[in-house]
Design an enzyme around this catalytic site. Structure first.
Site, PDB file in Angstrom:
ATOM      1  CB  ILE A 133      -4.182   9.849   0.548  1.00 51.58           C
ATOM      2  CG1 ILE A 133      -2.582   9.496  -0.071  1.00 51.58           C
ATOM      3  CG2 ILE A 133      -4.293   9.230   1.798  1.00 51.58           C
ATOM      4  CD1 ILE A 133      -1.583  10.136   0.749  1.00 51.58           C
ATOM      5  CB  CYS A 134      -5.025   4.385  -1.687  1.00 50.34           C
ATOM      6  SG  CYS A 134      -4.350   4.423  -3.440  1.00 50.34           S
ATOM      7  NE  ARG A 135       0.916  -0.740  -1.769  1.00 44.79           N
ATOM      8  CZ  ARG A 135       1.175  -0.893  -2.879  1.00 44.79           C
ATOM      9  NH1 ARG A 135       2.425  -0.545  -3.309  1.00 44.79           N
ATOM     10  NH2 ARG A 135       0.689  -1.996  -3.748  1.00 44.79           N
TER      11      ARG A 135
ATOM     12  CG  MET B  78      -0.513   6.517   2.357  1.00 42.17           C
ATOM     13  SD  MET B  78      -0.727   8.094   3.460  1.00 42.17           S
ATOM     14  CE  MET B  78       0.342   7.728   4.735  1.00 42.17           C
TER      15      MET B  78
END
Length: 108
Positions: free
Chosen positions: A59-61, A87
């Site tokens: 996961i990232c932004r 996120m």
């Protein structure tokens, strides 16, 4: 088509091993409890810290960095699942979020 599965943040199973690849300041502002944090730039020298027998939900932004890392990890023989909505989706789904600062947790 990708060589790895994808999932939305709301569907990450309880106890699923989240791998957060955002930068340090992003992670500090707000992250999932118990997430493994390895920023994208550190992945080539730190990926061996990961258990090759475990599934990681990357996961990232918003997804751009996570999709690259999910593909890279898969090529290294690891099991990676790309969290498509990042996120932002984690926050919208009401999943738990913690801060490493004195501020309220947020996604940045």
């Amino acid at each position: 088509m990708s060589d790895f599965p994808t999932i939305q943040a709301a569907d990450v199973p309880e106890g699923g091993r989240l791998l957060d690849v955002r930068e340090n300041d992003e992670y500090a502002a707000g992250h999932a409890p118990d997430a493994v944090h390895i920023p994208v730039d550190e992945m080539p020298v730190r990926f061996e810290e990961l258990d090759p027998d475990e599934d990681y939900y990357v996961i990232c932004r918003t997804g751009g960095r996570a999709v690259k890392i999910a593909g890279w990890l898969t090529a290294q023989g690891y099991s990676a699942v790309f969290v498509t909505d990042g996120m932002g989706g984690w926050l919208e789904a009401g999943r738990p979020l913690r801060s490493s600062t004195d501020e309220e947790p947020t996604v940045k």
